[in-house]
Design a protein around this motif. Structure first.
Motif, PDB file in Angstrom:
ATOM      1  N   PHE A 207       0.866  -1.173   0.000  1.00  0.00           N
ATOM      2  CA  PHE A 207       0.000   0.000   0.000  1.00  0.00           C
ATOM      3  C   PHE A 207       0.902   1.221   0.000  1.00  0.00           C
ATOM      4  CE2 PHE A 207      -2.810  -2.902   2.683  1.00  0.00           C
ATOM      5  CZ  PHE A 207      -3.631  -3.251   1.621  1.00  0.00           C
ATOM      6  N   TYR A 208       0.417   2.331  -0.540  1.00  0.00           N
ATOM      7  CA  TYR A 208       1.186   3.575  -0.469  1.00  0.00           C
ATOM      8  C   TYR A 208       0.258   4.758  -0.642  1.00  0.00           C
ATOM      9  CZ  TYR A 208       5.910   5.108   0.331  1.00  0.00           C
ATOM     10  OH  TYR A 208       7.039   5.592   0.944  1.00  0.00           O
ATOM     11  N   GLY A 209       0.820   5.972  -0.632  1.00  0.00           N
ATOM     12  CA  GLY A 209       0.046   7.186  -0.773  1.00  0.00           C
ATOM     13  C   GLY A 209       0.956   8.395  -0.791  1.00  0.00           C
ATOM     14  N   ILE A 246      -4.250   1.464  -4.491  1.00  0.00           N
ATOM     15  CA  ILE A 246      -2.958   1.446  -3.805  1.00  0.00           C
ATOM     16  C   ILE A 246      -3.032   2.136  -2.446  1.00  0.00           C
ATOM     17  CG2 ILE A 246      -2.155   3.576  -4.943  1.00  0.00           C
ATOM     18  CD1 ILE A 246       0.030   0.529  -4.065  1.00  0.00           C
ATOM     19  N   ASN A 247      -3.967   3.076  -2.287  1.00  0.00           N
ATOM     20  CA  ASN A 247      -4.155   3.787  -1.017  1.00  0.00           C
ATOM     21  C   ASN A 247      -5.553   3.488  -0.493  1.00  0.00           C
ATOM     22  OD1 ASN A 247      -4.495   5.522   1.107  1.00  0.00           O
ATOM     23  ND2 ASN A 247      -3.740   7.349   0.047  1.00  0.00           N
ATOM     24  N   ASP A 272      11.272  -3.783   6.704  1.00  0.00           N
ATOM     25  CA  ASP A 272      10.594  -3.627   5.423  1.00  0.00           C
ATOM     26  C   ASP A 272      10.165  -2.173   5.229  1.00  0.00           C
ATOM     27  OD1 ASP A 272       9.116  -3.930   3.109  1.00  0.00           O
ATOM     28  OD2 ASP A 272       7.531  -5.140   4.033  1.00  0.00           O
ATOM     29  N   GLY A 273      10.444  -1.612   4.047  1.00  0.00           N
ATOM     30  CA  GLY A 273      10.009  -0.253   3.758  1.00  0.00           C
ATOM     31  C   GLY A 273       8.512  -0.091   3.737  1.00  0.00           C
ATOM     32  N   LEU A 274       7.776  -1.188   3.647  1.00  0.00           N
ATOM     33  CA  LEU A 274       6.315  -1.143   3.666  1.00  0.00           C
ATOM     34  C   LEU A 274       5.748  -1.459   5.052  1.00  0.00           C
ATOM     35  CD1 LEU A 274       5.591  -2.967   0.279  1.00  0.00           C
ATOM     36  CD2 LEU A 274       5.276  -0.525   0.759  1.00  0.00           C
ATOM     37  N   ARG A 275       6.615  -1.611   6.033  1.00  0.00           N
ATOM     38  CA  ARG A 275       6.177  -2.010   7.375  1.00  0.00           C
ATOM     39  C   ARG A 275       5.135  -1.066   7.942  1.00  0.00           C
ATOM     40  NH1 ARG A 275       5.911   0.349  12.661  1.00  0.00           N
ATOM     41  NH2 ARG A 275       5.875  -1.374  14.144  1.00  0.00           N
ATOM     42  N   ASP A 276       5.395   0.238   7.892  1.00  0.00           N
ATOM     43  CA  ASP A 276       4.485   1.202   8.506  1.00  0.00           C
ATOM     44  C   ASP A 276       3.126   1.224   7.816  1.00  0.00           C
ATOM     45  OD1 ASP A 276       6.471   1.797  10.274  1.00  0.00           O
ATOM     46  OD2 ASP A 276       7.024   3.713   9.369  1.00  0.00           O
ATOM     47  N   ARG A 277       3.100   0.956   6.506  1.00  0.00           N
ATOM     48  CA  ARG A 277       1.812   0.907   5.797  1.00  0.00           C
ATOM     49  C   ARG A 277       0.980  -0.288   6.264  1.00  0.00           C
ATOM     50  NH1 ARG A 277       0.111   5.486   2.868  1.00  0.00           N
ATOM     51  NH2 ARG A 277       2.046   6.675   2.709  1.00  0.00           N
ATOM     52  N   VAL A 279       1.043  -1.666   9.284  1.00  0.00           N
ATOM     53  CA  VAL A 279       0.517  -1.327  10.606  1.00  0.00           C
ATOM     54  C   VAL A 279      -0.606  -0.300  10.483  1.00  0.00           C
ATOM     55  CG1 VAL A 279       1.087  -0.346  12.863  1.00  0.00           C
ATOM     56  CG2 VAL A 279       2.711  -1.873  11.718  1.00  0.00           C
ATOM     57  N   TRP A 280      -0.410   0.682   9.619  1.00  0.00           N
ATOM     58  CA  TRP A 280      -1.413   1.723   9.344  1.00  0.00           C
ATOM     59  C   TRP A 280      -2.719   1.106   8.868  1.00  0.00           C
ATOM     60  CZ3 TRP A 280      -2.412   2.863   3.945  1.00  0.00           C
ATOM     61  CH2 TRP A 280      -3.112   4.059   3.681  1.00  0.00           C
ATOM     62  N   TYR A 281      -2.612   0.125   7.975  1.00  0.00           N
ATOM     63  CA  TYR A 281      -3.799  -0.562   7.461  1.00  0.00           C
ATOM     64  C   TYR A 281      -4.493  -1.331   8.585  1.00  0.00           C
ATOM     65  CZ  TYR A 281      -6.617  -3.811   4.678  1.00  0.00           C
ATOM     66  OH  TYR A 281      -7.651  -4.542   4.151  1.00  0.00           O
ATOM     67  N   TYR A 282      -3.728  -2.056   9.376  1.00  0.00           N
ATOM     68  CA  TYR A 282      -4.279  -2.818  10.496  1.00  0.00           C
ATOM     69  C   TYR A 282      -5.043  -1.910  11.452  1.00  0.00           C
ATOM     70  CZ  TYR A 282      -4.019  -4.957  15.163  1.00  0.00           C
ATOM     71  OH  TYR A 282      -4.302  -5.410  16.435  1.00  0.00           O
ATOM     72  N   GLU A 283      -4.435  -0.775  11.817  1.00  0.00           N
ATOM     73  CA  GLU A 283      -5.093   0.158  12.742  1.00  0.00           C
ATOM     74  C   GLU A 283      -6.352   0.751  12.117  1.00  0.00           C
ATOM     75  OE1 GLU A 283      -4.392   0.535  15.768  1.00  0.00           O
ATOM     76  OE2 GLU A 283      -2.346  -0.207  15.988  1.00  0.00           O
TER      77      GLU A 283
END
Length: 333
Positions: A207-209, A246-247, A272-277, A279-283
């Motif tokens: 995921f990204y944005g 994607i977002n 992972d460079g996508l790690r925070d995304r 966690v963001w999705y989970y929250e």
């Protein structure tokens, strides 16, 4: 302006070390793992596999590799189904590669599930939404086996007819494949035969944005690797990197409260460079009002797709096996 290689072959576009697209239409994907054949009885795991054609329509060929665990003569119960969408940024890798074949021999031998690993069309030859369309068509094909009387023209597979429990359908994917999973859950329903998706696994989701999340960099976003990939695979995406595909929290994106399953496992890795995304999705799902159960698993000191790469590269597999065991448990409980 196109650049050139040493032999004067012109490069139309590239993401260095990942993909080169040439003016003659050819594409180089140096990160691809080699393709390996299926086997009717793997000597180490007892798992059988075969390749099947889901659609023979030339403009839109879809295929898959199916895995079946060893079944004894006395075994009568049906198996959970796990439909999988491989990662690779929508532009490389294959369901038939050594990377995913090795993974599913291990997973299927542990979880005793029937796996359908989908081979979808890749960008840039087939820009998005081709991968989404193919993945949805493959999932519909699987679900159609729940009642072949209603789908008499279906190109049926006997393993699905005789061994699949359509009350226990799971979908999953890594990276871009995890992105596909999310988009199926919010955009694509219902399935043939009124089959329901019980659960979903999203490993290191792509995921990204345009707005940074967590520790993501706040500058240089336009040339960020994940942004460059999105431009390559979906150049016509309305909204660019804030397209809802994607977002998942972009303006106009479907509500996460309507995710069409009852259980989700989100897996992230610390490096992972996508790690925070992830966690963001989970929250965001937890806050959305969705009525299902969602679980977050994070592994320290690991990077993107470590559970796939380390076993295939004969590296330290302890953390990889821990995650594979967790996925197996999710699929059978």
């Amino acid at each position: 302006m196109a650049s050139t290689t040493n032999d004067a072959k012109q490069i139309l576009t590239e993401i260095p070390e990942w993909i080169r697209v040439f003016t003659d239409g050819t594409v180089e994907r140096p990160r691809d793992f080699p393709i390996v054949p299926p086997t009717l009885h793997d000597s180490n795991t007892g798992v059988s596999s075969k390749d099947i054609a889901i659609s023979n329509n030339p403009p839109k060929p879809i295929s898959a590799r199916i895995y079946l665990p060893h079944i004894t003569d006395s075994q009568t119960h049906k198996l959970s189904i796990y439909v999988y969408f491989h990662g690779g940024g929508f532009f490389f890798e294959s369901a038939f590669s050594k990377l995913f074949n090795h993974h599913f021999l291990n997973l299927v031998s542990q979880a005793k599930v029937l796996v359908v690993s989908v081979e979808y069309r890749l960008a840039p030859e087939h820009p998005l939404p081709a991968s989404y369309d193919d993945s949805w068509d493959a999932l519909k094909w699987v679900a159609s086996h729940s009642n072949t009387t209603n789908y008499p023209t279906l190109n049926t597979d006997p393993w699905l007819i005789h061994h699949a429990d359509f009350n226990r359908l799971f979908i999953g994917g890594d990276s871009a494949g995890a992105n596909i999973v999310h988009n199926i859950l919010v955009f694509r329903q219902p399935l043939p035969g009124d089959v329901k998706i019980l659960g979903a696994i999203m490993a290191h989701p792509y995921f990204y944005g345009s707005q940074p999340v967590g520790s993501e960099p706040v500058t240089g976003l336009d040339q960020n690797f994940y942004n460059l990939v999105w431009k390559l695979v979906y150049p016509s995406a309305p909204g660019g990197i804030d397209n809802p595909f994607i977002n998942p929290l972009a303006a106009g994106a479907p509500s996460l409260a309507q995710l069409a399953c009852s259980r989700i496992l989100v897996c992230v890795a610390e490096k992972d460079g996508l790690r925070d995304r992830g966690v963001w999705y989970y929250e965001a799902v937890k806050k959305s009002g969705w009525q299902g159960q969602i679980q977050l698993f994070e592994e320290k000191d690991e990077d993107h797709d470590y559970h796939l790469l380390k076993p295939s590269l004969n590296q330290d597999t302890r953390n990889a096996h821990k995650l594979i065991n967790l996925m197996a448990s999710f699929l059978v409980n």
